[in-house]
Motif scaffolding. Structure first.
Motif, PDB file in Angstrom:
ATOM      1  N   ILE A 116      -1.074  18.510  -4.800  1.00 18.05           N
ATOM      2  CA  ILE A 116      -0.862  17.246  -4.106  1.00 18.05           C
ATOM      3  C   ILE A 116      -1.143  16.062  -5.022  1.00 18.05           C
ATOM      4  O   ILE A 116      -2.146  16.023  -5.728  1.00 18.05           O
ATOM      5  N   ASP A 117      -0.225  15.078  -5.008  1.00 15.16           N
ATOM      6  CA  ASP A 117      -0.396  13.800  -5.701  1.00 15.16           C
ATOM      7  C   ASP A 117      -0.483  12.688  -4.662  1.00 15.16           C
ATOM      8  O   ASP A 117       0.194  12.732  -3.637  1.00 15.16           O
ATOM      9  N   LEU A 118      -1.271  11.677  -4.969  1.00 16.90           N
ATOM     10  CA  LEU A 118      -1.380  10.504  -4.104  1.00 16.90           C
ATOM     11  C   LEU A 118      -0.917   9.266  -4.865  1.00 16.90           C
ATOM     12  O   LEU A 118      -1.656   8.695  -5.666  1.00 16.90           O
ATOM     13  N   GLY A 119       0.343   8.888  -4.665  1.00 19.62           N
ATOM     14  CA  GLY A 119       0.885   7.679  -5.267  1.00 19.62           C
ATOM     15  C   GLY A 119       0.716   6.512  -4.321  1.00 19.62           C
ATOM     16  O   GLY A 119       1.022   6.623  -3.123  1.00 19.62           O
ATOM     17  N   LEU A 120       0.233   5.380  -4.835  1.00 16.93           N
ATOM     18  CA  LEU A 120      -0.083   4.217  -4.017  1.00 16.93           C
ATOM     19  C   LEU A 120       0.723   3.002  -4.460  1.00 16.93           C
ATOM     20  O   LEU A 120       0.808   2.701  -5.656  1.00 16.93           O
ATOM     21  N   GLY A 121       1.282   2.288  -3.485  1.00 19.42           N
ATOM     22  CA  GLY A 121       1.982   1.034  -3.754  1.00 19.42           C
ATOM     23  C   GLY A 121       1.326  -0.108  -3.014  1.00 19.42           C
ATOM     24  O   GLY A 121       0.610   0.097  -2.032  1.00 19.42           O
ATOM     25  N   ARG A 122       1.588  -1.330  -3.483  1.00 16.14           N
ATOM     26  CA  ARG A 122       0.960  -2.507  -2.864  1.00 16.14           C
ATOM     27  C   ARG A 122       1.915  -3.318  -2.010  1.00 16.14           C
ATOM     28  O   ARG A 122       1.503  -4.269  -1.341  1.00 16.14           O
TER      29      ARG A 122
ATOM     30  N   ARG B  43       0.127  -4.500  11.627  1.00 17.18           N
ATOM     31  CA  ARG B  43      -1.192  -5.138  11.773  1.00 17.18           C
ATOM     32  C   ARG B  43      -2.143  -4.807  10.619  1.00 17.18           C
ATOM     33  O   ARG B  43      -3.340  -4.657  10.790  1.00 17.18           O
ATOM     34  N   ARG B  44      -1.616  -4.652   9.448  1.00 18.76           N
ATOM     35  CA  ARG B  44      -2.462  -4.496   8.282  1.00 18.76           C
ATOM     36  C   ARG B  44      -2.165  -5.659   7.381  1.00 18.76           C
ATOM     37  O   ARG B  44      -1.702  -6.703   7.798  1.00 18.76           O
ATOM     38  N   GLY B  45      -2.400  -5.407   6.105  1.00 11.23           N
ATOM     39  CA  GLY B  45      -2.373  -6.653   5.555  1.00 11.23           C
ATOM     40  C   GLY B  45      -2.244  -6.944   4.156  1.00 11.23           C
ATOM     41  O   GLY B  45      -1.280  -6.771   3.673  1.00 11.23           O
ATOM     42  N   ASP B  46      -2.977  -7.321   3.377  1.00  9.64           N
ATOM     43  CA  ASP B  46      -3.005  -8.251   2.269  1.00  9.64           C
ATOM     44  C   ASP B  46      -2.818  -7.502   0.953  1.00  9.64           C
ATOM     45  O   ASP B  46      -3.678  -6.757   0.523  1.00  9.64           O
ATOM     46  N   ALA B  47      -1.666  -7.710   0.322  1.00 10.44           N
ATOM     47  CA  ALA B  47      -1.413  -7.091  -0.979  1.00 10.44           C
ATOM     48  C   ALA B  47      -2.414  -7.549  -2.031  1.00 10.44           C
ATOM     49  O   ALA B  47      -2.699  -6.817  -2.991  1.00 10.44           O
ATOM     50  N   ASP B  48      -2.988  -8.742  -1.860  1.00 14.48           N
ATOM     51  CA  ASP B  48      -3.959  -9.234  -2.839  1.00 14.48           C
ATOM     52  C   ASP B  48      -5.231  -8.396  -2.862  1.00 14.48           C
ATOM     53  O   ASP B  48      -5.987  -8.430  -3.843  1.00 14.48           O
ATOM     54  N   ALA B  49      -5.495  -7.663  -1.778  1.00 11.97           N
ATOM     55  CA  ALA B  49      -6.687  -6.817  -1.705  1.00 11.97           C
ATOM     56  C   ALA B  49      -6.443  -5.418  -2.267  1.00 11.97           C
ATOM     57  O   ALA B  49      -7.317  -4.551  -2.179  1.00 11.97           O
ATOM     58  N   PHE B  50      -5.269  -5.199  -2.851  1.00 10.09           N
ATOM     59  CA  PHE B  50      -4.904  -3.859  -3.334  1.00 10.09           C
ATOM     60  C   PHE B  50      -5.943  -3.265  -4.293  1.00 10.09           C
ATOM     61  O   PHE B  50      -6.354  -2.103  -4.111  1.00 10.09           O
ATOM     62  N   PRO B  51      -6.425  -3.970  -5.305  1.00 15.21           N
ATOM     63  CA  PRO B  51      -7.415  -3.344  -6.198  1.00 15.21           C
ATOM     64  C   PRO B  51      -8.664  -2.878  -5.464  1.00 15.21           C
ATOM     65  O   PRO B  51      -9.175  -1.774  -5.731  1.00 15.21           O
ATOM     66  N   GLU B  52      -9.163  -3.695  -4.542  1.00 16.73           N
ATOM     67  CA  GLU B  52     -10.364  -3.300  -3.790  1.00 16.73           C
ATOM     68  C   GLU B  52     -10.088  -2.103  -2.891  1.00 16.73           C
ATOM     69  O   GLU B  52     -10.945  -1.213  -2.735  1.00 16.73           O
ATOM     70  N   GLU B  53      -8.875  -2.050  -2.309  1.00 20.93           N
ATOM     71  CA  GLU B  53      -8.563  -0.938  -1.415  1.00 20.93           C
ATOM     72  C   GLU B  53      -8.336   0.356  -2.194  1.00 20.93           C
ATOM     73  O   GLU B  53      -8.677   1.442  -1.709  1.00 20.93           O
TER      74      GLU B  53
END
Length: 340
Positions: A115-121, A134-144
Protein backbone atom coordinates in the motif's frame (compact mmCIF):
# COMPACT_ATOMS: atom_id res chain seq x y z
CA UNK A 1 10.96 1.52 3.54
CA UNK A 2 13.13 2.53 0.59
CA UNK A 3 12.43 -0.84 -1.06
CA UNK A 4 8.70 -0.05 -0.95
CA UNK A 5 9.28 3.28 -2.68
CA UNK A 6 11.83 2.52 -5.38
CA UNK A 7 10.52 0.28 -8.11
CA UNK A 8 12.42 -2.06 -10.39
CA UNK A 9 12.42 -1.55 -14.15
CA UNK A 10 11.19 -4.50 -16.15
CA UNK A 11 11.64 -5.71 -19.69
CA UNK A 12 12.98 -2.99 -21.99
CA UNK A 13 11.82 -0.09 -19.84
CA UNK A 14 14.51 2.11 -18.30
CA UNK A 15 12.32 2.83 -15.26
CA UNK A 16 9.30 1.18 -13.63
CA UNK A 17 5.98 1.76 -15.39
CA UNK A 18 2.82 2.15 -13.33
CA UNK A 19 -0.86 3.01 -13.78
CA UNK A 20 -3.01 5.89 -12.54
CA UNK A 21 -6.71 5.03 -12.76
CA UNK A 22 -9.67 7.41 -12.44
CA UNK A 23 -12.19 4.62 -13.14
CA UNK A 24 -13.46 6.69 -16.05
CA UNK A 25 -17.14 6.53 -16.93
CA UNK A 26 -18.00 6.63 -20.63
CA UNK A 27 -21.12 7.99 -22.30
CA UNK A 28 -23.69 5.21 -22.37
CA UNK A 29 -21.94 3.37 -19.56
CA UNK A 30 -22.19 3.43 -15.79
CA UNK A 31 -19.99 3.64 -12.71
CA UNK A 32 -20.46 -0.10 -12.32
CA UNK A 33 -19.05 -0.63 -15.81
CA UNK A 34 -16.08 1.62 -15.03
CA UNK A 35 -15.29 -0.11 -11.75
CA UNK A 36 -15.56 -3.54 -13.34
CA UNK A 37 -13.02 -2.38 -15.92
CA UNK A 38 -10.72 -1.22 -13.10
CA UNK A 39 -11.03 -4.62 -11.43
CA UNK A 40 -10.17 -6.34 -14.70
CA UNK A 41 -7.34 -3.90 -15.36
CA UNK A 42 -5.60 -4.39 -12.00
CA UNK A 43 -5.50 -8.16 -12.55
CA UNK A 44 -4.11 -7.74 -16.05
CA UNK A 45 -1.65 -5.00 -15.02
CA UNK A 46 -0.19 -7.35 -12.44
CA UNK A 47 0.23 -10.06 -15.07
CA UNK A 48 1.58 -7.65 -17.70
CA UNK A 49 4.36 -6.36 -15.41
CA UNK A 50 3.27 -2.89 -14.25
CA UNK A 51 4.80 -1.90 -10.92
CA UNK A 52 2.02 -0.06 -9.08
CA UNK A 53 -1.61 0.91 -9.56
CA UNK A 54 -2.95 4.10 -8.02
CA UNK A 55 -6.45 5.58 -7.98
CA UNK A 56 -7.23 9.29 -7.88
CA UNK A 57 -9.72 11.17 -5.72
CA UNK A 58 -12.01 13.54 -7.62
CA UNK A 59 -15.49 14.78 -6.76
CA UNK A 60 -18.44 16.17 -8.68
CA UNK A 61 -17.27 14.70 -12.01
CA UNK A 62 -19.59 12.38 -13.93
CA UNK A 63 -16.59 10.93 -15.79
CA UNK A 64 -14.84 9.70 -12.61
CA UNK A 65 -15.91 6.81 -10.36
CA UNK A 66 -12.88 6.89 -8.02
CA UNK A 67 -14.15 9.46 -5.53
CA UNK A 68 -13.37 7.15 -2.57
CA UNK A 69 -9.80 5.87 -2.99
CA UNK A 70 -9.61 3.85 0.24
CA UNK A 71 -12.76 1.89 -0.64
CA UNK A 72 -11.59 1.25 -4.19
CA UNK A 73 -8.07 0.26 -3.10
CA UNK A 74 -9.51 -2.32 -0.69
CA UNK A 75 -11.54 -3.82 -3.52
CA UNK A 76 -8.63 -3.87 -5.97
CA UNK A 77 -6.29 -5.38 -3.38
CA UNK A 78 -8.77 -8.21 -2.81
CA UNK A 79 -8.69 -8.95 -6.55
CA UNK A 80 -4.91 -8.89 -7.01
CA UNK A 81 -1.90 -10.44 -5.30
CA UNK A 82 1.40 -8.63 -5.75
CA UNK A 83 1.02 -5.26 -7.51
CA UNK A 84 1.44 -2.20 -5.28
CA UNK A 85 -1.75 -0.21 -4.76
CA UNK A 86 -2.26 3.32 -3.58
CA UNK A 87 -3.84 6.72 -3.82
CA UNK A 88 -2.82 9.18 -6.47
CA UNK A 89 -3.93 10.77 -4.36
CA UNK A 90 -6.01 11.36 -1.30
CA UNK A 91 -6.80 15.08 -1.30
CA UNK A 92 -5.88 15.82 2.29
CA UNK A 93 -7.80 19.12 2.68
CA UNK A 94 -10.99 17.06 2.26
CA UNK A 95 -10.31 14.73 5.21
CA UNK A 96 -9.22 14.80 8.86
CA UNK A 97 -5.71 13.31 9.07
CA UNK A 98 -6.86 10.88 11.76
CA UNK A 99 -9.44 9.33 9.41
CA UNK A 100 -6.92 8.95 6.58
CA UNK A 101 -4.44 7.35 9.01
CA UNK A 102 -7.06 4.84 10.14
CA UNK A 103 -8.07 3.98 6.57
CA UNK A 104 -4.57 3.41 5.27
CA UNK A 105 -3.31 1.67 8.41
CA UNK A 106 -6.20 -0.76 7.94
CA UNK A 107 -5.33 -1.27 4.28
CA UNK A 108 -1.69 -1.83 5.25
CA UNK A 109 -2.68 -4.37 7.92
CA UNK A 110 -4.80 -6.25 5.38
CA UNK A 111 -2.16 -6.12 2.62
CA UNK A 112 1.27 -5.58 4.21
CA UNK A 113 3.92 -4.12 1.96
CA UNK A 114 1.56 -3.36 -0.93
CA UNK A 115 0.00 0.00 0.00
CA UNK A 116 1.11 3.55 -0.91
CA UNK A 117 -0.39 6.73 0.49
CA UNK A 118 -0.16 9.58 -2.02
CA UNK A 119 -1.35 12.96 -0.72
CA UNK A 120 -2.46 16.07 -2.62
CA UNK A 121 -3.29 19.55 -1.39
CA UNK A 122 -5.99 20.50 -3.94
CA UNK A 123 -9.64 19.60 -3.27
CA UNK A 124 -9.96 17.68 -6.54
CA UNK A 125 -13.24 19.38 -7.38
CA UNK A 126 -15.06 22.69 -7.90
CA UNK A 127 -15.42 25.26 -5.08
CA UNK A 128 -19.08 24.45 -4.37
CA UNK A 129 -18.38 20.74 -3.94
CA UNK A 130 -15.31 21.49 -1.84
CA UNK A 131 -17.47 23.64 0.41
CA UNK A 132 -20.00 20.81 0.74
CA UNK A 133 -17.25 18.58 2.12
CA UNK A 134 -16.82 21.12 4.96
CA UNK A 135 -13.07 20.77 5.15
CA UNK A 136 -10.67 23.13 4.26
CA UNK A 137 -7.48 24.98 3.91
CA UNK A 138 -4.76 24.04 1.43
CA UNK A 139 -2.41 26.37 3.32
CA UNK A 140 -2.50 23.94 6.26
CA UNK A 141 -1.23 21.08 4.08
CA UNK A 142 2.27 20.84 5.64
CA UNK A 143 0.84 20.68 9.17
CA UNK A 144 -1.76 18.10 8.14
CA UNK A 145 0.87 15.92 6.45
CA UNK A 146 2.88 16.02 9.68
CA UNK A 147 -0.20 15.15 11.76
CA UNK A 148 -1.07 12.23 9.50
CA UNK A 149 2.48 10.87 9.66
CA UNK A 150 2.44 11.19 13.45
CA UNK A 151 -0.76 9.16 13.69
CA UNK A 152 0.65 6.42 11.46
CA UNK A 153 3.90 6.35 13.45
CA UNK A 154 2.20 6.28 16.86
CA UNK A 155 3.73 9.63 17.75
CA UNK A 156 0.72 11.96 17.83
CA UNK A 157 0.86 14.56 20.64
CA UNK A 158 -1.49 14.73 23.58
CA UNK A 159 -1.88 10.99 23.99
CA UNK A 160 -3.91 10.67 20.80
CA UNK A 161 -3.61 7.45 18.84
CA UNK A 162 -5.12 6.03 15.67
CA UNK A 163 -5.71 2.31 15.27
CA UNK A 164 -4.78 -0.12 13.96
CA UNK A 165 -1.17 0.67 14.80
CA UNK A 166 1.21 -1.41 12.71
CA UNK A 167 4.88 -2.18 13.19
CA UNK A 168 5.52 -0.18 10.03
CA UNK A 169 3.38 1.97 7.78
CA UNK A 170 2.69 2.66 4.12
CA UNK A 171 5.10 5.10 2.51
CA UNK A 172 3.80 8.64 2.15
CA UNK A 173 4.17 10.35 -1.24
CA UNK A 174 3.47 14.00 -1.96
CA UNK A 175 1.70 14.86 -5.21
CA UNK A 176 1.68 18.17 -7.00
CA UNK A 177 1.30 20.19 -10.17
CA UNK A 178 3.43 23.16 -9.07
CA UNK A 179 6.47 23.87 -6.98
CA UNK A 180 4.77 23.90 -3.55
CA UNK A 181 4.57 20.15 -2.94
CA UNK A 182 7.83 19.60 -4.83
CA UNK A 183 9.64 21.79 -2.33
CA UNK A 184 7.84 20.26 0.66
CA UNK A 185 8.57 16.70 -0.49
CA UNK A 186 12.24 17.58 -0.87
CA UNK A 187 12.46 19.19 2.57
CA UNK A 188 10.77 16.16 4.19
CA UNK A 189 12.81 13.59 2.26
CA UNK A 190 9.68 12.01 0.74
CA UNK A 191 9.04 10.63 -2.76
CA UNK A 192 7.33 13.04 -5.12
CA UNK A 193 4.82 12.48 -7.93
CA UNK A 194 4.26 15.30 -10.42
CA UNK A 195 1.09 15.68 -12.51
CA UNK A 196 2.74 16.09 -15.91
CA UNK A 197 -0.53 14.91 -17.49
CA UNK A 198 -2.23 18.22 -16.73
CA UNK A 199 0.62 20.60 -15.95
CA UNK A 200 3.31 19.72 -18.47
CA UNK A 201 4.84 23.19 -18.59
CA UNK A 202 5.75 22.95 -14.89
CA UNK A 203 7.24 19.46 -14.91
CA UNK A 204 10.93 20.16 -15.25
CA UNK A 205 11.00 23.23 -12.96
CA UNK A 206 9.13 21.30 -10.25
CA UNK A 207 11.42 18.28 -10.51
CA UNK A 208 14.48 20.53 -10.35
CA UNK A 209 13.08 22.22 -7.25
CA UNK A 210 12.39 18.86 -5.63
CA UNK A 211 15.88 17.57 -6.32
CA UNK A 212 17.70 20.70 -5.20
CA UNK A 213 15.69 20.97 -1.96
CA UNK A 214 15.90 17.27 -1.12
CA UNK A 215 17.10 16.35 2.36
CA UNK A 216 17.89 12.67 3.07
CA UNK A 217 15.49 11.08 5.54
CA UNK A 218 14.77 7.74 7.14
CA UNK A 219 12.55 7.05 4.12
CA UNK A 220 14.89 8.01 1.28
CA UNK A 221 18.59 8.68 0.93
CA UNK A 222 18.18 10.44 -2.42
CA UNK A 223 15.27 11.88 -4.44
CA UNK A 224 12.71 9.64 -6.10
CA UNK A 225 10.46 11.39 -8.62
CA UNK A 226 7.58 9.91 -10.56
CA UNK A 227 5.55 11.72 -13.22
CA UNK A 228 1.99 11.07 -14.34
CA UNK A 229 1.66 10.87 -18.13
CA UNK A 230 -1.34 10.79 -20.46
CA UNK A 231 -0.71 7.96 -22.93
CA UNK A 232 -2.96 6.26 -25.47
CA UNK A 233 -1.90 3.25 -27.52
CA UNK A 234 -3.99 1.58 -30.19
CA UNK A 235 -3.47 -0.76 -33.13
CA UNK A 236 -2.98 2.24 -35.45
CA UNK A 237 -1.78 5.80 -34.95
CA UNK A 238 -5.07 7.11 -36.33
CA UNK A 239 -7.11 5.08 -33.88
CA UNK A 240 -5.00 6.31 -30.95
CA UNK A 241 -5.54 9.95 -31.97
CA UNK A 242 -9.26 9.33 -32.36
CA UNK A 243 -9.42 7.93 -28.83
CA UNK A 244 -7.28 10.70 -27.36
CA UNK A 245 -9.76 13.23 -28.70
CA UNK A 246 -12.49 11.72 -26.51
CA UNK A 247 -10.55 12.66 -23.39
CA UNK A 248 -9.69 16.07 -24.85
CA UNK A 249 -13.37 16.90 -25.31
CA UNK A 250 -14.16 15.69 -21.78
CA UNK A 251 -11.44 17.98 -20.42
CA UNK A 252 -12.74 20.87 -22.50
CA UNK A 253 -16.23 20.41 -21.07
CA UNK A 254 -14.80 20.23 -17.55
CA UNK A 255 -12.92 23.50 -18.06
CA UNK A 256 -16.11 25.07 -19.42
CA UNK A 257 -18.00 24.08 -16.26
CA UNK A 258 -20.05 21.42 -18.08
CA UNK A 259 -18.50 18.11 -16.98
CA UNK A 260 -19.75 14.97 -18.70
CA UNK A 261 -18.88 11.29 -19.04
CA UNK A 262 -16.14 10.54 -21.58
CA UNK A 263 -17.76 11.12 -24.99
CA UNK A 264 -17.62 8.62 -27.82
CA UNK A 265 -15.18 9.08 -30.73
CA UNK A 266 -18.12 9.96 -32.97
CA UNK A 267 -19.29 12.62 -30.52
CA UNK A 268 -15.79 14.10 -30.30
CA UNK A 269 -15.51 14.25 -34.08
CA UNK A 270 -18.93 15.88 -34.50
CA UNK A 271 -18.44 18.54 -31.82
CA UNK A 272 -18.55 22.08 -33.33
CA UNK A 273 -15.31 23.43 -31.88
CA UNK A 274 -15.03 27.19 -31.60
CA UNK A 275 -11.57 28.57 -32.33
CA UNK A 276 -10.67 28.92 -28.66
CA UNK A 277 -11.92 25.38 -28.01
CA UNK A 278 -9.85 23.96 -30.85
CA UNK A 279 -6.80 25.72 -29.44
CA UNK A 280 -7.40 24.10 -26.07
CA UNK A 281 -7.87 20.63 -27.61
CA UNK A 282 -4.74 20.99 -29.76
CA UNK A 283 -2.72 21.99 -26.69
CA UNK A 284 -4.10 19.10 -24.69
CA UNK A 285 -3.30 16.57 -27.41
CA UNK A 286 0.29 17.79 -27.69
CA UNK A 287 0.88 16.51 -24.16
CA UNK A 288 -0.62 13.07 -24.82
CA UNK A 289 1.86 10.36 -25.79
CA UNK A 290 -0.15 8.52 -28.43
CA UNK A 291 0.16 6.08 -31.31
CA UNK A 292 0.95 2.43 -31.76
CA UNK A 293 2.65 0.57 -28.94
CA UNK A 294 6.05 1.21 -30.50
CA UNK A 295 5.29 4.92 -30.93
CA UNK A 296 4.14 5.27 -27.34
CA UNK A 297 7.24 3.45 -26.14
CA UNK A 298 9.42 5.92 -28.06
CA UNK A 299 7.47 8.89 -26.68
CA UNK A 300 7.61 7.70 -23.09
CA UNK A 301 11.30 6.92 -23.37
CA UNK A 302 12.00 10.42 -24.74
CA UNK A 303 9.97 11.99 -21.92
CA UNK A 304 11.83 9.98 -19.32
CA UNK A 305 15.18 10.95 -20.84
CA UNK A 306 14.23 14.63 -20.83
CA UNK A 307 12.91 14.73 -17.26
CA UNK A 308 15.12 12.00 -15.75
CA UNK A 309 12.06 10.73 -13.89
CA UNK A 310 12.61 7.65 -11.74
CA UNK A 311 9.21 6.19 -12.64
CA UNK A 312 6.42 6.85 -15.14
CA UNK A 313 2.77 6.50 -14.15
CA UNK A 314 0.49 6.16 -17.16
CA UNK A 315 -3.11 7.35 -17.19
CA UNK A 316 -5.47 6.48 -20.03
CA UNK A 317 -8.95 7.92 -19.60
CA UNK A 318 -10.33 7.32 -23.07
CA UNK A 319 -13.82 6.23 -24.11
CA UNK A 320 -14.65 2.57 -23.51
CA UNK A 321 -13.26 0.06 -21.05
CA UNK A 322 -12.02 -2.26 -23.80
CA UNK A 323 -10.03 0.60 -25.35
CA UNK A 324 -8.40 1.38 -22.00
CA UNK A 325 -7.45 -2.25 -21.45
CA UNK A 326 -6.02 -2.56 -24.95
CA UNK A 327 -3.94 0.60 -24.55
CA UNK A 328 -2.23 -0.63 -21.40
CA UNK A 329 -1.70 -4.05 -22.97
CA UNK A 330 -0.03 -2.60 -26.06
CA UNK A 331 2.28 -0.44 -23.94
CA UNK A 332 3.25 -3.43 -21.79
CA UNK A 333 3.96 -5.46 -24.91
CA UNK A 334 6.03 -2.70 -26.49
CA UNK A 335 8.24 -2.53 -23.40
CA UNK A 336 8.15 -6.33 -22.90
CA UNK A 337 7.25 -5.75 -19.26
CA UNK A 338 6.49 -9.39 -18.66
CA UNK A 339 10.24 -10.02 -18.84
CA UNK A 340 12.13 -9.68 -15.52
Amino acid sequence: MTDQIRGVARGRADVPLSILDLATVSTGGSATDALRTSTDLVRRAERWGYHRYWVAEHHGMPSVASSSPAVLIAHLAAHSETIRLGSGGVMLPNHPPLIVAEQFATLHALHPGRIDLGLGRAPGTDPATASAMRRGDADAFPEEVAALAAFLDGEAPGGLQSYPLNADRPPIWLLGSSGFSAQLAGMLGLPFAFAHHFSAENTEPALELYRTRFQPSQWLDKPYAMIGVNAVAADTSEQALRLARTTALAMLRLRRGRPSPIPSPEEAEAHPYAEVEQTFVDGYLRNVVKGTGAEVRAGLTALRDRTEADELMITTGVYGGANRLRSYELIAQAFELDLP
